[in-house]
Design a protein around this motif. Structure first.
Motif, PDB file in Angstrom:
ATOM      1  N   THR A  49     -59.288  36.533 -87.327  1.00  0.00           N
ATOM      2  CA  THR A  49     -59.440  37.667 -86.480  1.00  0.00           C
ATOM      3  C   THR A  49     -58.419  38.695 -86.713  1.00  0.00           C
ATOM      4  O   THR A  49     -58.150  39.581 -85.928  1.00  0.00           O
ATOM      5  N   ILE A  50     -57.461  38.452 -87.753  1.00  0.00           N
ATOM      6  CA  ILE A  50     -56.537  39.427 -88.206  1.00  0.00           C
ATOM      7  C   ILE A  50     -57.011  40.988 -88.244  1.00  0.00           C
ATOM      8  O   ILE A  50     -56.421  41.665 -87.873  1.00  0.00           O
ATOM      9  N   ALA A  51     -58.022  40.787 -88.824  1.00  0.00           N
ATOM     10  CA  ALA A  51     -58.855  42.275 -89.309  1.00  0.00           C
ATOM     11  C   ALA A  51     -58.828  42.900 -87.893  1.00  0.00           C
ATOM     12  O   ALA A  51     -58.797  44.171 -87.407  1.00  0.00           O
ATOM     13  N   ASP A  52     -59.656  42.101 -86.978  1.00  0.00           N
ATOM     14  CA  ASP A  52     -59.704  42.527 -85.740  1.00  0.00           C
ATOM     15  C   ASP A  52     -58.424  42.911 -84.855  1.00  0.00           C
ATOM     16  O   ASP A  52     -58.469  43.967 -84.084  1.00  0.00           O
ATOM     17  N   ALA A  53     -57.527  42.072 -85.286  1.00  0.00           N
ATOM     18  CA  ALA A  53     -56.173  42.607 -84.408  1.00  0.00           C
ATOM     19  C   ALA A  53     -55.646  43.987 -85.069  1.00  0.00           C
ATOM     20  O   ALA A  53     -55.041  44.563 -84.269  1.00  0.00           O
ATOM     21  N   VAL A  54     -55.922  44.265 -86.166  1.00  0.00           N
ATOM     22  CA  VAL A  54     -55.341  45.302 -87.042  1.00  0.00           C
ATOM     23  C   VAL A  54     -56.222  46.455 -86.260  1.00  0.00           C
ATOM     24  O   VAL A  54     -55.692  47.541 -86.089  1.00  0.00           O
ATOM     25  N   ALA A  55     -57.376  46.423 -86.240  1.00  0.00           N
ATOM     26  CA  ALA A  55     -58.278  47.378 -85.412  1.00  0.00           C
ATOM     27  C   ALA A  55     -57.933  47.607 -84.086  1.00  0.00           C
ATOM     28  O   ALA A  55     -57.809  48.710 -83.633  1.00  0.00           O
ATOM     29  N   ALA A  56     -57.259  46.411 -83.452  1.00  0.00           N
ATOM     30  CA  ALA A  56     -56.657  46.525 -82.030  1.00  0.00           C
ATOM     31  C   ALA A  56     -55.511  47.529 -81.888  1.00  0.00           C
ATOM     32  O   ALA A  56     -55.197  48.419 -81.378  1.00  0.00           O
ATOM     33  N   LEU A  57     -54.773  47.407 -83.131  1.00  0.00           N
ATOM     34  CA  LEU A  57     -53.606  48.340 -83.132  1.00  0.00           C
ATOM     35  C   LEU A  57     -53.972  49.816 -83.292  1.00  0.00           C
ATOM     36  O   LEU A  57     -53.333  50.456 -82.381  1.00  0.00           O
ATOM     37  N   LYS A  58     -55.212  50.034 -83.820  1.00  0.00           N
ATOM     38  CA  LYS A  58     -55.532  51.495 -84.140  1.00  0.00           C
ATOM     39  C   LYS A  58     -56.038  51.905 -82.722  1.00  0.00           C
ATOM     40  O   LYS A  58     -56.127  53.083 -82.391  1.00  0.00           O
ATOM     41  N   ALA A  59     -56.538  50.792 -82.096  1.00  0.00           N
ATOM     42  CA  ALA A  59     -57.133  51.391 -80.600  1.00  0.00           C
ATOM     43  C   ALA A  59     -56.252  51.558 -79.672  1.00  0.00           C
ATOM     44  O   ALA A  59     -56.717  51.773 -78.498  1.00  0.00           O
ATOM     45  N   GLY A  60     -55.001  51.239 -79.865  1.00  0.00           N
ATOM     46  CA  GLY A  60     -53.802  51.399 -78.730  1.00  0.00           C
ATOM     47  C   GLY A  60     -53.026  50.233 -78.503  1.00  0.00           C
ATOM     48  O   GLY A  60     -51.919  50.246 -77.836  1.00  0.00           O
ATOM     49  N   ALA A  61     -53.278  48.931 -79.085  1.00  0.00           N
ATOM     50  CA  ALA A  61     -52.293  47.912 -78.813  1.00  0.00           C
ATOM     51  C   ALA A  61     -51.105  48.219 -79.659  1.00  0.00           C
ATOM     52  O   ALA A  61     -50.938  48.977 -80.635  1.00  0.00           O
ATOM     53  N   GLN A  62     -49.858  47.637 -79.022  1.00  0.00           N
ATOM     54  CA  GLN A  62     -48.708  47.798 -79.540  1.00  0.00           C
ATOM     55  C   GLN A  62     -48.169  46.878 -80.766  1.00  0.00           C
ATOM     56  O   GLN A  62     -47.496  47.178 -81.553  1.00  0.00           O
ATOM     57  N   ASP A  63     -48.938  45.634 -80.458  1.00  0.00           N
ATOM     58  CA  ASP A  63     -48.432  44.775 -81.795  1.00  0.00           C
ATOM     59  C   ASP A  63     -49.601  43.741 -81.256  1.00  0.00           C
ATOM     60  O   ASP A  63     -50.248  43.553 -80.515  1.00  0.00           O
TER      61      ASP A  63
ATOM     62  N   GLY B 290     -67.075  36.414 -71.709  1.00  0.00           N
ATOM     63  CA  GLY B 290     -67.142  37.523 -70.724  1.00  0.00           C
ATOM     64  C   GLY B 290     -66.661  38.819 -71.479  1.00  0.00           C
ATOM     65  O   GLY B 290     -67.051  38.914 -72.808  1.00  0.00           O
ATOM     66  N   ILE B 291     -66.229  39.428 -70.678  1.00  0.00           N
ATOM     67  CA  ILE B 291     -65.471  40.765 -71.117  1.00  0.00           C
ATOM     68  C   ILE B 291     -64.434  40.345 -72.671  1.00  0.00           C
ATOM     69  O   ILE B 291     -63.477  39.605 -72.218  1.00  0.00           O
ATOM     70  N   GLN B 292     -64.669  41.023 -73.701  1.00  0.00           N
ATOM     71  CA  GLN B 292     -63.813  40.594 -74.814  1.00  0.00           C
ATOM     72  C   GLN B 292     -62.527  41.354 -74.593  1.00  0.00           C
ATOM     73  O   GLN B 292     -62.228  42.295 -73.857  1.00  0.00           O
ATOM     74  N   GLY B 293     -61.354  40.756 -75.493  1.00  0.00           N
ATOM     75  CA  GLY B 293     -60.134  41.614 -75.643  1.00  0.00           C
ATOM     76  C   GLY B 293     -60.144  43.064 -75.778  1.00  0.00           C
ATOM     77  O   GLY B 293     -59.468  43.663 -75.252  1.00  0.00           O
TER      78      GLY B 293
ATOM     79  N   LEU C 104     -58.771  46.155 -73.712  1.00  0.00           N
ATOM     80  CA  LEU C 104     -57.763  47.004 -74.210  1.00  0.00           C
ATOM     81  C   LEU C 104     -58.088  48.703 -74.074  1.00  0.00           C
ATOM     82  O   LEU C 104     -57.573  49.481 -73.535  1.00  0.00           O
ATOM     83  N   GLU C 105     -59.699  48.782 -74.017  1.00  0.00           N
ATOM     84  CA  GLU C 105     -60.420  49.901 -74.165  1.00  0.00           C
ATOM     85  C   GLU C 105     -60.023  50.292 -72.584  1.00  0.00           C
ATOM     86  O   GLU C 105     -59.782  51.630 -72.427  1.00  0.00           O
ATOM     87  N   TRP C 106     -60.380  49.622 -71.550  1.00  0.00           N
ATOM     88  CA  TRP C 106     -60.273  49.859 -70.268  1.00  0.00           C
ATOM     89  C   TRP C 106     -58.868  50.329 -69.860  1.00  0.00           C
ATOM     90  O   TRP C 106     -58.667  51.049 -69.151  1.00  0.00           O
ATOM     91  N   ILE C 107     -57.789  49.534 -70.269  1.00  0.00           N
ATOM     92  CA  ILE C 107     -56.434  49.759 -70.001  1.00  0.00           C
ATOM     93  C   ILE C 107     -56.161  51.234 -70.563  1.00  0.00           C
ATOM     94  O   ILE C 107     -55.472  52.032 -70.050  1.00  0.00           O
ATOM     95  N   HIS C 108     -56.231  51.465 -71.825  1.00  0.00           N
ATOM     96  CA  HIS C 108     -56.390  52.930 -72.251  1.00  0.00           C
ATOM     97  C   HIS C 108     -57.132  53.984 -71.617  1.00  0.00           C
ATOM     98  O   HIS C 108     -56.391  55.031 -71.087  1.00  0.00           O
TER      99      HIS C 108
END
Length: 434
Positions: A83-97, A56-59, A63-67
């Motif tokens: 999916t490490i590249a996706d994780a790095v993108a998530a950091l840029k989108a506001g994830a802390q780690d 369903g709703i992806q991580g 994350l975007e909803w939380i922000h």
């Protein structure tokens, strides 16, 4: 500490919940993004552990909803090797780690604690910059202050809403801090705000925060003091100065445990304990319509009344020593002593400004005194409104009269507050013709 685990793999959720419990970290687990959004609407978490790949709703969307909602809980992304590249993108989108599967639970605990502690420190710093908190300590060994300390200990182990009353300068913020510091939430922020010290037009933004563009000058999103307090304590000093429109909004917060930033369309759950204080008679304000009755009862779940300094003159010597050490340290001086006449002068003064006035008097005396002794003359003129009590009998008579007045003539309560028996106070009332 409480965290949310969002992962569709049931074994991962359950094993993490059990492991974190051993580390004294409470955790809730949900299997998809929809349930994550639902629980984040109503529950405050210290951190969120979020899988990138969800049914369903992806991580990323979570994350975007939380922000977007302005939820400040730090987010740790869980990613697979591919999916490490996706994780790095998530950091840029506001994830802390982020952490890669399979991962070491011990490493995860280190990350969680580090991020949560960093977030709390940031909140403490922001709260300190924006509020008027003072870090003093509670001083007093008289029976009436021992009673106050007893109530503090009892209140500290609960999250009950407290109303602290007493004259100006009696130490209401000090008591609020003591309640917080002895509580299980002592590591969370203590946020103190003086309602009478902030312009009414700015108070709503200070308490609830605002979104970018909510009004002229709102150039970005701002967290309110309710949010900065986290699951700690928000101390509302001079609550009697709050305007009626803002009282309505505060009542809603106390009822629903949610706030809404100015310019926002959604609510944010809050977990801060509320302690308020006033030197005004809120009951009279309720009668004359300047304070809401429903809000008064919400704030007055437990009432703690602080005695004026004139009712505990035996505490003056230890207060003097403590204050002189503090002020002398700030001035780079050796703490002086008070000669007997100076101490007698202080004992005979009624202190309408209470402990705060005592501190001001001693600071002035420290500036003008010469040598290592503060003399009576160094204390200066204690003001045209001073009330000199000429003898120990006068002090005792005055203290009993004040206690009877404070407890509406109830002799048992007055005796308890003074640390004497009911029989003793009855004899004193007869002796002094009170």
């Amino acid at each position: 500490m409480r965290i949310l685990i969002v992962d569709d793999e049931r074994n991962i959720r359950l094993s993490l919940i059990k492991y974190l419990a051993l580390e004294h970290i409470e955790a809730d687990g949900v299997e998809n993004g929809e349930k994550a959004l639902e629980i984040l609407e109503t529950v405050i978490f210290d951190a969120v552990l979020l899988d990138l790949k969800l049914p369903g709703i992806q991580g990323h969307a979570v994350l975007e909803w939380i922000h977007t909602r302005g939820i400040s809980s730090p987010v740790i992304m869980i990613s697979a090797h591919g999916t490490i590249a996706d994780a790095v993108a998530a950091l840029k989108a506001g994830a802390q780690d982020y952490i890669v599967k399979p991962f070491d639970p011990a490493e995860l605990v280190i990350k969680i604690r580090s991020l949560v502690e960093h977030k709390r420190n940031e909140s403490q710093i922001q709260a300190y910059k924006r509020t008027e908190g003072h870090k003093n300590i509670l001083i007093g060994s008289t029976p009436i202050m021992q009673q106050v300390a007893y109530h503090i200990d009892k209140l500290a182990n609960t999250d009950v809403t407290v109303l602290i009353t007493g004259e100006s300068g009696t130490g209401k913020e000090v008591v609020a801090r003591e309640i917080h510091n002895r509580s299980p939430w002592a590591t969370e922020p203590f946020v103190a705000v003086n309602i009478g010290g902030i312009q009414e037009t700015l108070m709503e933004s200070e308490l609830f925060g605002h979104e970018k563009g909510a009004f002229t000058g709102a150039t970005g999103r701002k967290q309110g003091l309710f949010e900065l307090a986290g699951r700690g304590c928000l101390f509302l000093d001079e609550i009697g100065e709050m305007s009626l429109p803002l009282q309505v909004k505060l009542l809603r917060v106390l009822q629903e445990r949610k706030i809404r930033r100015i310019g926002a369309v959604n609510d944010i759950p809050i977990g801060a304990r509320i302690i308020s204080a006033t030197n005004k008679n809120l009951e009279e304000m309720v009668k004359n319509g300047t304070f809401r009755e429903d809000l008064y009862y919400r704030l007055n779940v437990f009432r703690l009344e602080l005695p004026p300094l004139r009712e505990r003159p035996q505490d003056i010597p230890i207060l003097v020593n403590h204050i002189l050490v503090k002020i002398s340290s700030r001035m780079g001086k050796v703490p002086p002593k008070l000669d007997p006449d100076a101490l007698k002068t202080l004992h005979c003064y009624a202190f309408p400004g209470n402990v705060r006035e005592l501190e001001n008097i001693l600071e002035r005396a420290l500036i003008y005194s010469e040598g290592s002794i503060i003399k009576s003359a160094d204390l200066g003129n204690l003001g045209p409104h001073q009330e000199i009590l000429s003898s120990l009998e006068s002090i005792e008579k005055h203290a009993i009269r004040e206690a009877l007045h404070r407890y509406g003539g109830n002799r048992t309560k007055a005796a308890l507050s003074l640390g004497i028996s009911r029989k003793t106070i009855l004899n004193k009332i007869k002796t002094y013709n009170l």
